[in-house]
Design a protein around this motif. Structure first.
Motif, PDB file in Angstrom:
ATOM      1  N   ASN A  18      -2.224   4.128  -5.011  1.00 42.05           N
ATOM      2  CA  ASN A  18      -2.060   4.098  -3.701  1.00 42.05           C
ATOM      3  C   ASN A  18      -2.196   2.426  -3.046  1.00 42.05           C
ATOM      4  OD1 ASN A  18      -4.577   3.286  -4.743  1.00 42.05           O
ATOM      5  ND2 ASN A  18      -5.571   4.560  -2.905  1.00 42.05           N
ATOM      6  N   CYS A  19      -1.899   2.035  -4.023  1.00 45.53           N
ATOM      7  CA  CYS A  19      -1.810   0.208  -3.379  1.00 45.53           C
ATOM      8  C   CYS A  19      -0.683  -0.560  -3.204  1.00 45.53           C
ATOM      9  CB  CYS A  19      -2.619  -0.606  -4.319  1.00 45.53           C
ATOM     10  SG  CYS A  19      -3.044  -2.381  -4.059  1.00 45.53           S
ATOM     11  N   SER A  20      -0.222  -1.152  -2.153  1.00 40.77           N
ATOM     12  CA  SER A  20       0.880  -1.943  -1.770  1.00 40.77           C
ATOM     13  C   SER A  20       0.568  -3.336  -1.612  1.00 40.77           C
ATOM     14  CB  SER A  20       1.359  -1.279  -0.479  1.00 40.77           C
ATOM     15  OG  SER A  20       0.563  -1.431   0.681  1.00 40.77           O
ATOM     16  N   CYS A  21      -0.466  -3.722  -2.337  1.00 38.40           N
ATOM     17  CA  CYS A  21      -0.718  -5.283  -2.348  1.00 38.40           C
ATOM     18  C   CYS A  21       0.521  -5.972  -3.006  1.00 38.40           C
ATOM     19  CB  CYS A  21      -1.908  -5.621  -3.112  1.00 38.40           C
ATOM     20  SG  CYS A  21      -1.757  -5.323  -4.827  1.00 38.40           S
ATOM     21  N   ALA A  22       0.751  -7.239  -2.584  1.00 35.29           N
ATOM     22  CA  ALA A  22       1.470  -8.074  -3.333  1.00 35.29           C
ATOM     23  C   ALA A  22       2.002  -7.850  -4.653  1.00 35.29           C
ATOM     24  CB  ALA A  22       1.409  -9.588  -2.843  1.00 35.29           C
ATOM     25  N   ASN A  23       1.035  -7.831  -5.347  1.00 32.61           N
ATOM     26  CA  ASN A  23       1.396  -7.390  -6.856  1.00 32.61           C
ATOM     27  C   ASN A  23       1.871  -6.037  -7.395  1.00 32.61           C
ATOM     28  OD1 ASN A  23       0.545  -9.939  -7.919  1.00 32.61           O
ATOM     29  ND2 ASN A  23      -1.465  -9.279  -8.609  1.00 32.61           N
ATOM     30  N   CYS A  24       1.296  -5.166  -6.718  1.00 35.61           N
ATOM     31  CA  CYS A  24       1.529  -3.685  -6.901  1.00 35.61           C
ATOM     32  C   CYS A  24       3.066  -3.347  -6.385  1.00 35.61           C
ATOM     33  CB  CYS A  24       0.749  -2.591  -6.226  1.00 35.61           C
ATOM     34  SG  CYS A  24      -0.941  -2.742  -7.277  1.00 35.61           S
ATOM     35  N   SER A  25       3.329  -3.881  -5.296  1.00 35.63           N
ATOM     36  CA  SER A  25       4.562  -3.802  -4.725  1.00 35.63           C
ATOM     37  C   SER A  25       5.740  -4.604  -5.318  1.00 35.63           C
ATOM     38  CB  SER A  25       4.846  -4.477  -3.166  1.00 35.63           C
ATOM     39  OG  SER A  25       3.640  -3.873  -2.483  1.00 35.63           O
ATOM     40  N   ASN A 278      -8.052  -6.693 -11.941  1.00 34.51           N
ATOM     41  CA  ASN A 278      -7.611  -5.869 -10.865  1.00 34.51           C
ATOM     42  C   ASN A 278      -6.195  -6.045 -10.400  1.00 34.51           C
ATOM     43  OD1 ASN A 278      -8.664  -3.707  -9.074  1.00 34.51           O
ATOM     44  ND2 ASN A 278      -8.162  -5.252  -7.376  1.00 34.51           N
ATOM     45  N   ASN A 279      -5.627  -4.970  -9.934  1.00 31.76           N
ATOM     46  CA  ASN A 279      -4.148  -5.165  -9.697  1.00 31.76           C
ATOM     47  C   ASN A 279      -4.008  -6.431  -8.496  1.00 31.76           C
ATOM     48  OD1 ASN A 279      -4.150  -3.614  -6.724  1.00 31.76           O
ATOM     49  ND2 ASN A 279      -5.220  -2.380  -8.413  1.00 31.76           N
ATOM     50  N   THR A 280      -4.941  -6.722  -7.656  1.00 27.24           N
ATOM     51  CA  THR A 280      -4.637  -7.821  -6.609  1.00 27.24           C
ATOM     52  C   THR A 280      -4.835  -9.110  -7.344  1.00 27.24           C
ATOM     53  OG1 THR A 280      -7.222  -7.384  -6.224  1.00 27.24           O
ATOM     54  CG2 THR A 280      -5.778  -6.404  -4.863  1.00 27.24           C
ATOM     55  N   ASN A 281      -5.347  -9.261  -8.673  1.00 22.32           N
ATOM     56  CA  ASN A 281      -5.660 -10.561  -8.979  1.00 22.32           C
ATOM     57  C   ASN A 281      -4.046 -11.366  -9.384  1.00 22.32           C
ATOM     58  OD1 ASN A 281      -6.366 -12.661 -10.747  1.00 22.32           O
ATOM     59  ND2 ASN A 281      -8.032 -11.715 -11.542  1.00 22.32           N
TER      60      ASN A 281
END
Ligand SMILES: [Zn+2]
Length: 310
Positions: A18-25, A278-281
């Motif tokens: 459910n994440c659309s941070c810069a990394n995941c996207s 973490n996926n945002t790292n």
């Protein structure tokens, strides 16, 4: 001693559903130089017939199936996975126990408080008692060297030993407030030291703060797999994924004056590796300056399938 990283991401994995941070996207689009990662999971073996799981991640079924060393050898021998050592009662550390419920006799090692949370407060985990014999819960004393596999004969140093080192974090949010406050805080989050033939591993996927004692354990270890969850203290606030800082969530960030990378670890002996990312790292992005900073500081970044022989 073999040490296998079966999963290297923090809770949610990378990318997180459910994440659309810069990394995941960017990872979904295929424009990021980074590897997808399952949730943090490590397996340790003193000899090929026995594997010990450090925690039980929500991705455990998939991780075991992806690891040939962990497949059952025969009907008589069964699975080489027999024991699980838990560092906390966090969902990310314990949910995989439910994947192990298929009538497999297990030994689960944890602090008294973690056992109480899982077996008395969460009836779902009683499913582990259906096996014959039922799962055995062993209490891990704090700061004491304990045998997991006894030495083959007197005087031999081929046994496998562990020590639970208190890291003073918090019990998980899902535990009722009244219970949380009645439990001893030193039993909430531990680091694990494993020793085999004088080689040492230190595993701490969550470091709630800086402590002399665990830093010493890192310095005396050949391999340290340490909390790499967040780069910055306000990482999730900037990504609009939480209102809490990394420290409030029980993770010392990597960067900053009091960050993990600035700690005065003794150089030389220890192989320092970041896990539970973490996926945002931003260190996940292999083209980022943060990734370069970590590598230039002499640290490595764990990935799924990373393998060590100590
Ligand atoms: Zn993300």
């Amino acid at each position: 001693m073999r040490v296998k990283v079966l999963g290297s991401a923090a809770g949610g994995g990378f990318p997180q559903w459910n994440c659309s941070c810069a990394n995941c996207s960017a990872l979904r689009l295929g424009t990021l130089k980074a590897r997808p990662r399952t949730q943090a999971q490590v397996a340790v073996s003193p000899d090929p017939s026995k594997w010990f799981l450090l925690n039980a991640s929500p991705d455990l079924r998939q991780q075991i199936n992806a690891t040939p060393e962990l497949t059952p050898r025969s009907a008589a021998l069964g699975s080489p996975v027999a024991s699980i050592l838990l560092t906390s009662a966090d969902v990310d550390s314990v949910m995989g126990l439910l994947h192990l419920r298929e009538f497999q006799p297990l030994r689960i090692f944890s602090t008294v408080s973690v056992r109480r949370i899982l077996t008395e407060e969460n009836t779902l985990f009683r499913v582990l008692a259906r096996s014959n014999p039922p799962a055995i819960w062993d209490v891990m004393p704090l700061d004491r060297l304990m045998p997991l596999v006894p030495p083959s004969s007197l005087g031999k140093k081929d046994g496998l030993f562990y020590k639970a080192i208190p890291l003073l974090g918090n019990f998980p949010d899902y535990v009722s407030e009244s219970l949380r406050h009645s439990l001893p805080p030193e039993e909430a989050v531990i680091g694990l030291q494993l020793i085999h033939k004088e080689k040492r591993l230190f595993y701490a996927p969550a470091l709630p703060g800086i402590g002399e004692e665990w830093r010493r354990s890192v310095d005396e270890s050949d391999l340290a797999l340490l909390d790499g969850t967040f780069w910055k203290d306000d990482e999730l606030i900037s990504a609009r994924r939480s209102r809490r800082t990394a420290r409030e969530m029980g993770h010392v960030p990597l960067w900053g004056d009091r960050g993990l990378l600035r700690q005065p670890f003794r150089p030389g002996k220890t192989h320092h590796v970041l896990i539970h990312l973490n996926n945002t790292n931003p260190v996940l992005n292999e083209d980022s300056p943060e990734h370069r900073t970590v590598r230039e500081a002499g640290w490595e970044i764990a990935y799924d399938g990373m393998d060590f022989e100590l």
